[in-house]
Design a protein around this motif. Structure first.
Motif, PDB file in Angstrom:
ATOM      1  N   VAL A  76      -0.524  63.531  31.984  1.00  0.00           N
ATOM      2  CA  VAL A  76      -1.972  63.759  32.097  1.00  0.00           C
ATOM      3  C   VAL A  76      -2.251  64.809  33.165  1.00  0.00           C
ATOM      4  O   VAL A  76      -3.103  65.684  32.971  1.00  0.00           O
ATOM      5  CB  VAL A  76      -2.713  62.433  32.406  1.00  0.00           C
ATOM      6  CG1 VAL A  76      -4.142  62.679  32.847  1.00  0.00           C
ATOM      7  CG2 VAL A  76      -2.680  61.517  31.191  1.00  0.00           C
ATOM      8  N   ASP A  77      -1.509  64.742  34.262  1.00  0.00           N
ATOM      9  CA  ASP A  77      -1.668  65.725  35.337  1.00  0.00           C
ATOM     10  C   ASP A  77      -1.293  67.127  34.848  1.00  0.00           C
ATOM     11  O   ASP A  77      -2.013  68.097  35.106  1.00  0.00           O
ATOM     12  CB  ASP A  77      -0.820  65.331  36.546  1.00  0.00           C
ATOM     13  CG  ASP A  77      -1.145  66.144  37.787  1.00  0.00           C
ATOM     14  OD1 ASP A  77      -2.325  66.491  37.994  1.00  0.00           O
ATOM     15  OD2 ASP A  77      -0.211  66.435  38.559  1.00  0.00           O
ATOM     16  N   ALA A  78      -0.199  67.231  34.123  1.00  0.00           N
ATOM     17  CA  ALA A  78       0.242  68.530  33.592  1.00  0.00           C
ATOM     18  C   ALA A  78      -0.797  69.098  32.632  1.00  0.00           C
ATOM     19  O   ALA A  78      -1.138  70.288  32.697  1.00  0.00           O
ATOM     20  CB  ALA A  78       1.590  68.378  32.891  1.00  0.00           C
ATOM     21  N   LYS A  79      -1.316  68.256  31.749  1.00  0.00           N
ATOM     22  CA  LYS A  79      -2.321  68.711  30.774  1.00  0.00           C
ATOM     23  C   LYS A  79      -3.612  69.112  31.495  1.00  0.00           C
ATOM     24  O   LYS A  79      -4.244  70.121  31.143  1.00  0.00           O
ATOM     25  CB  LYS A  79      -2.603  67.592  29.756  1.00  0.00           C
ATOM     26  CG  LYS A  79      -3.449  68.048  28.600  1.00  0.00           C
ATOM     27  CD  LYS A  79      -2.684  69.053  27.763  1.00  0.00           C
ATOM     28  CE  LYS A  79      -3.464  69.474  26.549  1.00  0.00           C
ATOM     29  NZ  LYS A  79      -2.905  70.646  25.902  1.00  0.00           N
ATOM     30  N   GLY A  80      -3.990  68.354  32.518  1.00  0.00           N
ATOM     31  CA  GLY A  80      -5.192  68.681  33.293  1.00  0.00           C
ATOM     32  C   GLY A  80      -5.063  70.025  33.989  1.00  0.00           C
ATOM     33  O   GLY A  80      -6.000  70.840  33.975  1.00  0.00           O
ATOM     34  N   HIS A  81      -3.894  70.265  34.596  1.00  0.00           N
ATOM     35  CA  HIS A  81      -3.669  71.551  35.260  1.00  0.00           C
ATOM     36  C   HIS A  81      -3.725  72.701  34.255  1.00  0.00           C
ATOM     37  O   HIS A  81      -4.260  73.769  34.553  1.00  0.00           O
ATOM     38  CB  HIS A  81      -2.331  71.557  36.002  1.00  0.00           C
ATOM     39  CG  HIS A  81      -2.385  70.898  37.338  1.00  0.00           C
ATOM     40  ND1 HIS A  81      -1.952  69.621  37.542  1.00  0.00           N
ATOM     41  CD2 HIS A  81      -2.859  71.348  38.533  1.00  0.00           C
ATOM     42  CE1 HIS A  81      -2.141  69.306  38.813  1.00  0.00           C
ATOM     43  NE2 HIS A  81      -2.695  70.326  39.425  1.00  0.00           N
ATOM     44  N   GLU A  82      -3.187  72.469  33.075  1.00  0.00           N
ATOM     45  CA  GLU A  82      -3.217  73.503  32.038  1.00  0.00           C
ATOM     46  C   GLU A  82      -4.667  73.828  31.652  1.00  0.00           C
ATOM     47  O   GLU A  82      -5.052  75.002  31.583  1.00  0.00           O
ATOM     48  CB  GLU A  82      -2.443  73.059  30.803  1.00  0.00           C
ATOM     49  CG  GLU A  82      -2.493  74.110  29.692  1.00  0.00           C
ATOM     50  CD  GLU A  82      -2.050  73.599  28.341  1.00  0.00           C
ATOM     51  OE1 GLU A  82      -1.487  74.401  27.585  1.00  0.00           O
ATOM     52  OE2 GLU A  82      -2.283  72.407  28.038  1.00  0.00           O
ATOM     53  N   LYS A  83      -5.458  72.805  31.412  1.00  0.00           N
ATOM     54  CA  LYS A  83      -6.848  73.027  30.991  1.00  0.00           C
ATOM     55  C   LYS A  83      -7.658  73.723  32.081  1.00  0.00           C
ATOM     56  O   LYS A  83      -8.456  74.618  31.798  1.00  0.00           O
ATOM     57  CB  LYS A  83      -7.499  71.704  30.591  1.00  0.00           C
ATOM     58  CG  LYS A  83      -6.984  71.188  29.264  1.00  0.00           C
ATOM     59  CD  LYS A  83      -7.673  69.912  28.848  1.00  0.00           C
ATOM     60  CE  LYS A  83      -7.162  69.453  27.496  1.00  0.00           C
ATOM     61  NZ  LYS A  83      -7.823  68.246  27.038  1.00  0.00           N
ATOM     62  N   VAL A  84      -7.454  73.325  33.336  1.00  0.00           N
ATOM     63  CA  VAL A  84      -8.167  73.965  34.446  1.00  0.00           C
ATOM     64  C   VAL A  84      -7.726  75.420  34.582  1.00  0.00           C
ATOM     65  O   VAL A  84      -8.553  76.322  34.745  1.00  0.00           O
ATOM     66  CB  VAL A  84      -7.947  73.191  35.769  1.00  0.00           C
ATOM     67  CG1 VAL A  84      -8.468  73.980  36.961  1.00  0.00           C
ATOM     68  CG2 VAL A  84      -8.625  71.819  35.701  1.00  0.00           C
ATOM     69  N   ALA A  85      -6.422  75.649  34.490  1.00  0.00           N
ATOM     70  CA  ALA A  85      -5.905  77.017  34.607  1.00  0.00           C
ATOM     71  C   ALA A  85      -6.444  77.910  33.487  1.00  0.00           C
ATOM     72  O   ALA A  85      -6.803  79.077  33.727  1.00  0.00           O
ATOM     73  CB  ALA A  85      -4.380  77.013  34.600  1.00  0.00           C
ATOM     74  N   LEU A  86      -6.526  77.370  32.276  1.00  0.00           N
ATOM     75  CA  LEU A  86      -7.078  78.153  31.157  1.00  0.00           C
ATOM     76  C   LEU A  86      -8.563  78.456  31.377  1.00  0.00           C
ATOM     77  O   LEU A  86      -9.016  79.568  31.090  1.00  0.00           O
ATOM     78  CB  LEU A  86      -6.868  77.413  29.833  1.00  0.00           C
ATOM     79  CG  LEU A  86      -5.438  77.393  29.300  1.00  0.00           C
ATOM     80  CD1 LEU A  86      -5.313  76.434  28.112  1.00  0.00           C
ATOM     81  CD2 LEU A  86      -4.983  78.793  28.915  1.00  0.00           C
ATOM     82  N   ALA A  87      -9.297  77.489  31.883  1.00  0.00           N
ATOM     83  CA  ALA A  87     -10.724  77.712  32.164  1.00  0.00           C
ATOM     84  C   ALA A  87     -10.896  78.761  33.264  1.00  0.00           C
ATOM     85  O   ALA A  87     -11.769  79.631  33.180  1.00  0.00           O
ATOM     86  CB  ALA A  87     -11.400  76.399  32.564  1.00  0.00           C
ATOM     87  N   GLU A  88     -10.045  78.695  34.305  1.00  0.00           N
ATOM     88  CA  GLU A  88     -10.113  79.682  35.384  1.00  0.00           C
ATOM     89  C   GLU A  88      -9.728  81.075  34.874  1.00  0.00           C
ATOM     90  O   GLU A  88     -10.327  82.068  35.279  1.00  0.00           O
ATOM     91  CB  GLU A  88      -9.201  79.273  36.537  1.00  0.00           C
ATOM     92  CG  GLU A  88      -9.727  78.096  37.318  1.00  0.00           C
ATOM     93  CD  GLU A  88      -8.762  77.572  38.358  1.00  0.00           C
ATOM     94  OE1 GLU A  88      -7.540  77.843  38.260  1.00  0.00           O
ATOM     95  OE2 GLU A  88      -9.227  76.883  39.279  1.00  0.00           O
ATOM     96  N   LEU A  89      -8.743  81.117  33.988  1.00  0.00           N
ATOM     97  CA  LEU A  89      -8.340  82.389  33.403  1.00  0.00           C
ATOM     98  C   LEU A  89      -9.498  82.989  32.608  1.00  0.00           C
ATOM     99  O   LEU A  89      -9.792  84.183  32.732  1.00  0.00           O
ATOM    100  CB  LEU A  89      -7.119  82.192  32.504  1.00  0.00           C
ATOM    101  CG  LEU A  89      -6.583  83.443  31.815  1.00  0.00           C
ATOM    102  CD1 LEU A  89      -5.991  84.406  32.846  1.00  0.00           C
ATOM    103  CD2 LEU A  89      -5.523  83.061  30.791  1.00  0.00           C
TER     104      LEU A  89
END
Length: 193
Positions: free
Chosen positions: A62-75
């Motif tokens: 869940v942490d890995a998926k959350g970081h991915e989603k946040v990173a994509l939104a920031e990108l």
């Protein structure tokens, strides 16, 4: 305790990335490279979770998926900066934090688990409400700034028209070519034709 420190560090890094990214718009190739980098980071984080078991593994995923989603939104916010993409980053963070907190609650039982989930939900609602407030406030400020600009421009024009009327009136005390020169001077000074 160690995972809290890592989460805090990750949040600080993502905030600093968002702040520096907001200052500079990226190109399409940079955007695509960023996307590939995020995908690779997600795969690595997911692979690191395989060695864990039970809820620790679930939390890691869940942490890995959350970081991915946040990173994509920031990108996306870096590639196409707007009030909406900034809002999307805040929502992605709220959702990621909620999913992680909710997953951590599974380690508890009974009322403690229920309280943990309610706290996670309350934090998510608060973060989402703050993001919504920020978006609407920023949009309202933009509209107000445009209206203020128009009002100031109109006021400046009214002042200039009043000063021109005074200058013309002063010319009425003169006669002949002196009056013509005075009127032409007033027209030139106030941009009248």
């Amino acid at each position: 305790m160690k995972s809290i420190a890592i989460s805090t560090l990750a949040a600080a890094v993502s905030i600093s990335f968002a702040a520096s990214a907001a200052a500079e718009i990226m190109s399409k190739p940079q955007y695509q490279a960023g996307k590939k980098s995020i995908e690779a980071d997600y795969k690595n984080a997911k692979a690191a979770c395989k060695s864990l078991s039970a809820n620790a593994k679930d939390i890691c995923m869940v942490d890995a998926k959350g970081h991915e989603k946040v990173a994509l939104a920031e990108l996306e916010a870096s590639f196409a900066p707007s009030h909406k993409t900034t809002y999307d980053v805040r929502i992605a963070k709220a959702n990621a934090n909620y999913a992680l907190a909710k997953e951590k609650c599974d380690d508890k039982a009974g009322n403690g688990k229920d309280v943990c989930r309610k706290e996670a939900q309350a934090a998510r609602i608060t973060a989402r409400a703050d993001a919504e407030t920020s978006l609407k406030t920023t949009d309202a400020r933009d509209v107000a700034d445009k209206k203020i600009s128009v009002v100031r421009k109109d006021a400046a024009q009214d002042k200039m028209d009043a000063e021109y009327a005074v200058a013309k009136e002063k010319c009425d005390a003169l006669a002949g070519s002196a009056k013509d020169q005075c009127v032409n001077g007033a027209k030139a000074r106030f941009g009248k034709s």
